[in-house]
Design a protein around this motif. Structure first.
Motif, PDB file in Angstrom:
ATOM      1  N   ALA A 170      65.750  56.067  37.950  1.00 13.78           N
ATOM      2  CA  ALA A 170      64.861  55.377  38.242  1.00 13.78           C
ATOM      3  C   ALA A 170      64.539  54.772  39.641  1.00 13.78           C
ATOM      4  CB  ALA A 170      65.309  53.317  37.708  1.00 13.78           C
ATOM      5  N   ALA A 171      65.497  54.774  40.431  1.00 17.63           N
ATOM      6  CA  ALA A 171      65.096  54.875  41.722  1.00 17.63           C
ATOM      7  C   ALA A 171      64.581  56.320  42.074  1.00 17.63           C
ATOM      8  CB  ALA A 171      67.001  54.981  42.439  1.00 17.63           C
ATOM      9  N   THR A 172      64.322  56.918  42.010  1.00 19.29           N
ATOM     10  CA  THR A 172      63.971  58.395  42.075  1.00 19.29           C
ATOM     11  C   THR A 172      62.604  57.637  41.525  1.00 19.29           C
ATOM     12  OG1 THR A 172      65.705  59.752  42.250  1.00 19.29           O
ATOM     13  CG2 THR A 172      63.376  61.117  42.332  1.00 19.29           C
ATOM     14  N   THR A 173      62.349  57.491  40.498  1.00 23.20           N
ATOM     15  CA  THR A 173      60.521  57.276  40.128  1.00 23.20           C
ATOM     16  C   THR A 173      59.645  56.561  41.122  1.00 23.20           C
ATOM     17  OG1 THR A 173      60.950  57.929  37.841  1.00 23.20           O
ATOM     18  CG2 THR A 173      59.811  56.518  37.676  1.00 23.20           C
ATOM     19  N   LEU A 174      60.388  55.037  41.387  1.00 23.21           N
ATOM     20  CA  LEU A 174      60.260  54.004  42.196  1.00 23.21           C
ATOM     21  C   LEU A 174      59.775  55.018  44.106  1.00 23.21           C
ATOM     22  CD1 LEU A 174      62.228  51.069  41.478  1.00 23.21           C
ATOM     23  CD2 LEU A 174      60.342  51.527  40.834  1.00 23.21           C
ATOM     24  N   VAL A 175      60.299  55.882  44.017  1.00 19.85           N
ATOM     25  CA  VAL A 175      60.740  55.883  45.592  1.00 19.85           C
ATOM     26  C   VAL A 175      59.199  56.337  45.441  1.00 19.85           C
ATOM     27  CG1 VAL A 175      61.484  57.314  47.312  1.00 19.85           C
ATOM     28  CG2 VAL A 175      62.724  55.921  46.582  1.00 19.85           C
ATOM     29  N   VAL A 176      59.561  57.643  44.404  1.00 15.28           N
ATOM     30  CA  VAL A 176      58.744  58.990  44.434  1.00 15.28           C
ATOM     31  C   VAL A 176      57.202  57.970  44.181  1.00 15.28           C
ATOM     32  CG1 VAL A 176      57.644  60.972  43.019  1.00 15.28           C
ATOM     33  CG2 VAL A 176      59.512  60.292  44.237  1.00 15.28           C
ATOM     34  N   GLY A 177      57.262  57.413  43.693  1.00 19.51           N
ATOM     35  CA  GLY A 177      56.131  56.160  42.488  1.00 19.51           C
ATOM     36  C   GLY A 177      55.253  55.824  44.496  1.00 19.51           C
ATOM     37  N   TRP A 197      61.510  64.762  32.957  1.00 20.68           N
ATOM     38  CA  TRP A 197      60.856  65.403  34.053  1.00 20.68           C
ATOM     39  C   TRP A 197      59.628  64.963  33.813  1.00 20.68           C
ATOM     40  CZ3 TRP A 197      62.992  66.639  39.092  1.00 20.68           C
ATOM     41  CH2 TRP A 197      63.375  67.442  39.250  1.00 20.68           C
ATOM     42  N   GLY A 198      59.279  64.655  32.430  1.00 19.01           N
ATOM     43  CA  GLY A 198      57.547  65.285  32.364  1.00 19.01           C
ATOM     44  C   GLY A 198      57.181  63.357  32.594  1.00 19.01           C
ATOM     45  N   THR A 199      57.887  62.357  32.049  1.00 21.40           N
ATOM     46  CA  THR A 199      57.884  61.535  32.833  1.00 21.40           C
ATOM     47  C   THR A 199      57.397  60.260  34.736  1.00 21.40           C
ATOM     48  OG1 THR A 199      58.343  60.143  30.965  1.00 21.40           O
ATOM     49  CG2 THR A 199      58.264  58.417  32.714  1.00 21.40           C
ATOM     50  N   LEU A 200      58.360  61.106  35.159  1.00 20.20           N
ATOM     51  CA  LEU A 200      58.604  61.065  36.422  1.00 20.20           C
ATOM     52  C   LEU A 200      57.204  62.487  36.899  1.00 20.20           C
ATOM     53  CD1 LEU A 200      59.859  60.725  39.137  1.00 20.20           C
ATOM     54  CD2 LEU A 200      60.733  63.180  38.796  1.00 20.20           C
ATOM     55  N   LEU A 201      56.790  63.941  36.839  1.00 19.99           N
ATOM     56  CA  LEU A 201      55.619  64.237  36.822  1.00 19.99           C
ATOM     57  C   LEU A 201      54.382  63.088  36.519  1.00 19.99           C
ATOM     58  CD1 LEU A 201      54.169  66.556  37.841  1.00 19.99           C
ATOM     59  CD2 LEU A 201      53.890  67.329  35.531  1.00 19.99           C
ATOM     60  N   LEU A 246      47.608  57.231  31.651  1.00 22.98           N
ATOM     61  CA  LEU A 246      48.770  58.185  31.802  1.00 22.98           C
ATOM     62  C   LEU A 246      49.799  57.702  32.260  1.00 22.98           C
ATOM     63  CD1 LEU A 246      48.896  60.892  33.012  1.00 22.98           C
ATOM     64  CD2 LEU A 246      48.217  60.289  35.383  1.00 22.98           C
ATOM     65  N   THR A 247      49.938  56.947  33.361  1.00 23.22           N
ATOM     66  CA  THR A 247      50.990  56.928  34.030  1.00 23.22           C
ATOM     67  C   THR A 247      51.917  55.199  33.028  1.00 23.22           C
ATOM     68  OG1 THR A 247      50.844  54.750  35.084  1.00 23.22           O
ATOM     69  CG2 THR A 247      50.554  56.448  36.871  1.00 23.22           C
ATOM     70  N   THR A 248      53.577  55.537  32.839  1.00 24.16           N
ATOM     71  CA  THR A 248      53.964  54.927  32.279  1.00 24.16           C
ATOM     72  C   THR A 248      55.261  54.194  32.520  1.00 24.16           C
ATOM     73  OG1 THR A 248      55.071  54.369  29.854  1.00 24.16           O
ATOM     74  CG2 THR A 248      54.959  57.348  31.634  1.00 24.16           C
ATOM     75  N   ASN A 273      54.135  59.927  36.670  1.00 25.71           N
ATOM     76  CA  ASN A 273      54.656  58.522  36.950  1.00 25.71           C
ATOM     77  C   ASN A 273      53.966  59.434  38.594  1.00 25.71           C
ATOM     78  OD1 ASN A 273      54.848  57.115  35.224  1.00 25.71           O
ATOM     79  ND2 ASN A 273      56.417  56.269  35.318  1.00 25.71           N
ATOM     80  N   ALA A 274      54.483  60.214  39.161  1.00 26.83           N
ATOM     81  CA  ALA A 274      54.541  60.647  40.509  1.00 26.83           C
ATOM     82  C   ALA A 274      52.292  61.012  40.422  1.00 26.83           C
ATOM     83  CB  ALA A 274      54.967  62.098  40.608  1.00 26.83           C
ATOM     84  N   VAL A 275      52.090  61.892  39.554  1.00 25.75           N
ATOM     85  CA  VAL A 275      50.481  61.735  39.292  1.00 25.75           C
ATOM     86  C   VAL A 275      50.168  61.063  40.002  1.00 25.75           C
ATOM     87  CG1 VAL A 275      48.978  63.443  38.361  1.00 25.75           C
ATOM     88  CG2 VAL A 275      51.535  64.539  38.920  1.00 25.75           C
ATOM     89  N   GLY A 276      49.966  60.311  38.658  1.00 27.43           N
ATOM     90  CA  GLY A 276      49.510  58.806  39.061  1.00 27.43           C
ATOM     91  C   GLY A 276      49.284  58.461  40.034  1.00 27.43           C
ATOM     92  N   ALA A 277      50.399  57.922  40.625  1.00 28.25           N
ATOM     93  CA  ALA A 277      49.847  56.771  41.488  1.00 28.25           C
ATOM     94  C   ALA A 277      49.330  57.443  42.730  1.00 28.25           C
ATOM     95  CB  ALA A 277      51.789  56.399  42.292  1.00 28.25           C
ATOM     96  N   LEU A 278      49.679  58.419  43.000  1.00 25.96           N
ATOM     97  CA  LEU A 278      49.225  59.427  44.089  1.00 25.96           C
ATOM     98  C   LEU A 278      47.271  59.231  44.117  1.00 25.96           C
ATOM     99  CD1 LEU A 278      49.199  61.842  46.452  1.00 25.96           C
ATOM    100  CD2 LEU A 278      48.654  63.587  44.586  1.00 25.96           C
ATOM    101  N   LEU A 279      46.696  59.522  42.555  1.00 26.05           N
ATOM    102  CA  LEU A 279      45.513  59.652  42.014  1.00 26.05           C
ATOM    103  C   LEU A 279      45.304  58.100  41.793  1.00 26.05           C
ATOM    104  CD1 LEU A 279      45.351  61.806  39.175  1.00 26.05           C
ATOM    105  CD2 LEU A 279      44.300  62.474  41.864  1.00 26.05           C
ATOM    106  N   LEU A 280      45.944  57.212  41.740  1.00 24.61           N
ATOM    107  CA  LEU A 280      45.651  55.721  42.820  1.00 24.61           C
ATOM    108  C   LEU A 280      45.457  55.435  43.419  1.00 24.61           C
ATOM    109  CD1 LEU A 280      44.323  53.332  40.598  1.00 24.61           C
ATOM    110  CD2 LEU A 280      47.197  52.609  40.211  1.00 24.61           C
ATOM    111  N   GLY A 281      46.304  56.058  44.243  1.00 29.60           N
ATOM    112  CA  GLY A 281      46.312  55.595  45.568  1.00 29.60           C
ATOM    113  C   GLY A 281      45.055  56.278  46.557  1.00 29.60           C
ATOM    114  N   ALA A 282      44.445  57.312  45.966  1.00 27.55           N
ATOM    115  CA  ALA A 282      43.460  57.805  46.455  1.00 27.55           C
ATOM    116  C   ALA A 282      42.347  57.592  46.106  1.00 27.55           C
ATOM    117  CB  ALA A 282      43.312  59.511  45.870  1.00 27.55           C
ATOM    118  N   LEU A 283      41.963  57.392  44.639  1.00 31.69           N
ATOM    119  CA  LEU A 283      40.844  56.094  43.526  1.00 31.69           C
ATOM    120  C   LEU A 283      40.347  54.999  44.443  1.00 31.69           C
ATOM    121  CD1 LEU A 283      38.513  56.234  41.413  1.00 31.69           C
ATOM    122  CD2 LEU A 283      40.683  55.181  40.892  1.00 31.69           C
TER     123      LEU A 283
END
Length: 144
Positions: free
Chosen positions: A117-124, A46-50, A91-93, A52-62
């Motif tokens: 792996a699939a969930t991480t890609l879709v969520v990202g 969960w930590g890595t998924l979290l 942050l992302t990994t 990566n998801a937060v990092g993708a969200l923030l990077l998209g917004a930035l």
């Protein structure tokens, strides 16, 4: 003041220092998330998924906000490099995603490994798109 933008970002000592500091902070945040959300070798990371998801969200917004603000020069360029490549890159990994996927498979949970792996890609991708959409809604003239 176009002189700082005349050279590539990777040749600017101040930008390199910013990436170093931002990357260190991002890595520390990722480490803290891993400590706060530990998992067994055969459990969902969960930590890595979290992060990566937060990092993708923030990077998209930035990136969307910076594109809307104007050309990639000066302060916008520094923000992109220091926050995007540095902080959010730290942050992302992808390496932890790969390692945890392999470990799940080795722990006898190959279906969970593929699902992770699939969930991480879709969520990202969804998180990055959400970040872009959120930044697109932000009024152009507003300053933070």
């Amino acid at each position: 003041m176009s002189e700082p933008d005349a050279r590539p970002a990777h040749r600017s000592p101040s930008l390199l220092l910013g990436v170093l500091l931002g990357g260190s902070a991002g890595t520390a945040l990722r480490w803290a998330a891993g400590r706060a959300l530990p998992h067994e070798a055969s459990g969902w990371p969960w930590g890595t998924l979290l992060v990566n998801a937060v990092g993708a969200l923030l990077l998209g917004a930035l990136l969307e906000a910076l594109v809307r603000a104007g050309p990639d020069v000066g302060r916008r360029r520094a923000l992109r490099v220091v926050l995007g490549s540095g902080l959010l890159g730290g942050l992302t990994t992808t390496s932890a995603l790969a390692l945890e996927t392999v470990r799940l498979g080795e722990a006898g949970a190959p279906a969970l490994a593929v699902a992770y792996a699939a969930t991480t890609l879709v969520v990202g991708v969804a998180a990055a798109a959400a970040g872009v959409a959120l930044a697109a809604r932000w009024p152009r003239g507003r300053r933070s």
